[in-house]
Write a protein that holds these residues in place. Sequence first.
Motif, short mmCIF file in Angstrom:
data_model
loop_
_atom_site.label_atom_id
_atom_site.label_comp_id
_atom_site.label_asym_id
_atom_site.label_seq_id
_atom_site.Cartn_x
_atom_site.Cartn_y
_atom_site.Cartn_z
N ASN A 145 14.52 -1.94 -4.43
CA ASN A 145 15.45 -0.83 -4.23
C ASN A 145 14.80 0.53 -4.42
OD1 ASN A 145 17.69 -2.53 -3.74
ND2 ASN A 145 17.69 -2.99 -5.94
N ALA A 146 13.54 0.53 -4.83
CA ALA A 146 12.91 1.82 -5.10
C ALA A 146 11.50 1.85 -4.49
CB ALA A 146 12.84 2.05 -6.60
N ILE A 147 11.39 1.33 -3.28
CA ILE A 147 10.08 1.37 -2.62
C ILE A 147 9.90 2.76 -2.01
CG2 ILE A 147 8.74 0.45 -0.67
CD1 ILE A 147 9.89 -2.31 -1.42
N PRO A 148 8.82 3.45 -2.39
CA PRO A 148 8.66 4.82 -1.89
C PRO A 148 8.47 4.84 -0.37
CG PRO A 148 6.92 4.23 -3.48
CD PRO A 148 7.71 3.01 -3.23
N PRO A 149 8.82 5.98 0.26
CA PRO A 149 8.63 6.09 1.72
C PRO A 149 7.16 5.90 2.10
CG PRO A 149 9.56 8.13 0.79
CD PRO A 149 9.32 7.19 -0.35
N ARG A 193 0.86 -1.18 0.00
CA ARG A 193 0.00 0.00 0.00
C ARG A 193 0.90 1.22 0.00
NH1 ARG A 193 -1.28 3.81 3.47
NH2 ARG A 193 -3.30 4.84 3.35
N LEU A 194 0.78 1.99 -1.06
CA LEU A 194 1.62 3.18 -1.19
C LEU A 194 0.98 4.34 -0.42
CD1 LEU A 194 2.58 2.94 -4.97
CD2 LEU A 194 3.50 1.72 -3.01
N ALA A 195 1.78 5.38 -0.19
CA ALA A 195 1.30 6.51 0.62
C ALA A 195 0.04 7.15 0.02
CB ALA A 195 2.41 7.54 0.77
N ASP A 196 -0.12 7.07 -1.29
CA ASP A 196 -1.32 7.67 -1.91
C ASP A 196 -2.56 6.77 -1.79
OD1 ASP A 196 -0.96 5.63 -3.74
OD2 ASP A 196 -0.61 6.92 -5.46
#
Length: 405
Positions: free
Chosen positions: A393-397, A378-381
């Motif tokens: 290596n590129a999982i968003p905060p 589940r992404l922040a958005d």
Amino acid sequence: MGRGRAAWLRLAVALLLAWVSLAAAALNISNAHSPFNPSRPARTHTRYIILHTTEGAAAGSLAKIKRYGEAHYVVSDNGHVYRVIDRSRIAYHAGRSMWDGQRDLDKFSIGIEVVGYHNRDITAAQYTALRELLEDLQSIYTIPDERVLTHSMVAYGAPNRWHKQSHRGRKRCGMCFAKRTTRLKLGLTKQPLSDPDVKAKRLIQADPYLASVLYGSASDQAAAEQSQGQDAFVISGKRTAWLIARDRAESADTRYLFPDGTSKRGNEISDWRAIPAGTRVSLGDSQSENAPEQVRHVNVVSPAQSIAGDEANVKSTIYFLPDGRVQQGHELSRAVLAALPVGTRVLVGYMHGGYITAKRSAHDICGPKWRAHTTLYRLADGSLQTGDQMDENAIPPRTMIFFPE
Ligand SMILES: [Zn+2]
């Protein structure tokens, strides 16, 4: 120029021409690999080839299939073939599927997306290309004609408000490739003559029209096609909202335009039996076909309990509320559960892995499952993505992870 030399030249030209015509007939195939190709596991069995129709135009379809790695090949309308996932690996194209008692057909099949629509004929260039592609793959994997299937043959739906049992008819994708005339043009002389899972009562047949196109005689197929016609998107006595919109019937992207001029979205309808005949259904061009299948949505009349059943209030049922909160079933009271807002997404049978941080990687949390199709992020958005769509290596905060128990 001597006679001998002229003869040589003629021979060389003839050979060149023969080579050019052979090359022109050979399959025109190029790489359009998905970024997920390298991480897709190898497939150990290849029993079937499954044909799909993109239900959209070439450029957009290829981009989407490539982005998610949803097929091994895409056959464009001009007959050009693109390789998206290597044929030795698994592509996620069949979704919830079953054939002859075997489930999850992605593990046993090659998926080909043909640019076009389930109820239209394909182009002459596509016939040529697809015929050749099938011939190659069938010989490489020893797949007989009757195991060249369509997505609509193998897809099945979980019980819903229209069908109390698991049912065939979840999709009509690739339906045109069951037509006898079409198959003959593709060099396929045999096809399944009935649905083995309906026959064995593992599934019920929910779409008689689809069944007559898939398994009827040539004249049944023609008659079924005639009966569809222009009113395919209008609700009538026999044509329910489900028959028209299927998985998307209850989606916010599907609009119902009532005869009195008013309209509602699929997630706003509470009494499905009260929809008047003559209501027009408009399917949004949404991403919902791509949404992870394991996630269900709370609608006006499908409260969380009807989705999660006995598991509504257990820890392994996860609720994604529209306001951004994420809660587990055991944290919610009966009253809260009964009144979850429309738009809440529900995930059953999952571990809540918490936030991924620099010190706590996805792999630390759930091991090799981190990149599985069934693992969800589940992404922040608020959006959800499957594990195979993620780059560790590129999982968003502020990303959370959820994995099957
Ligand atoms: Zn399909």
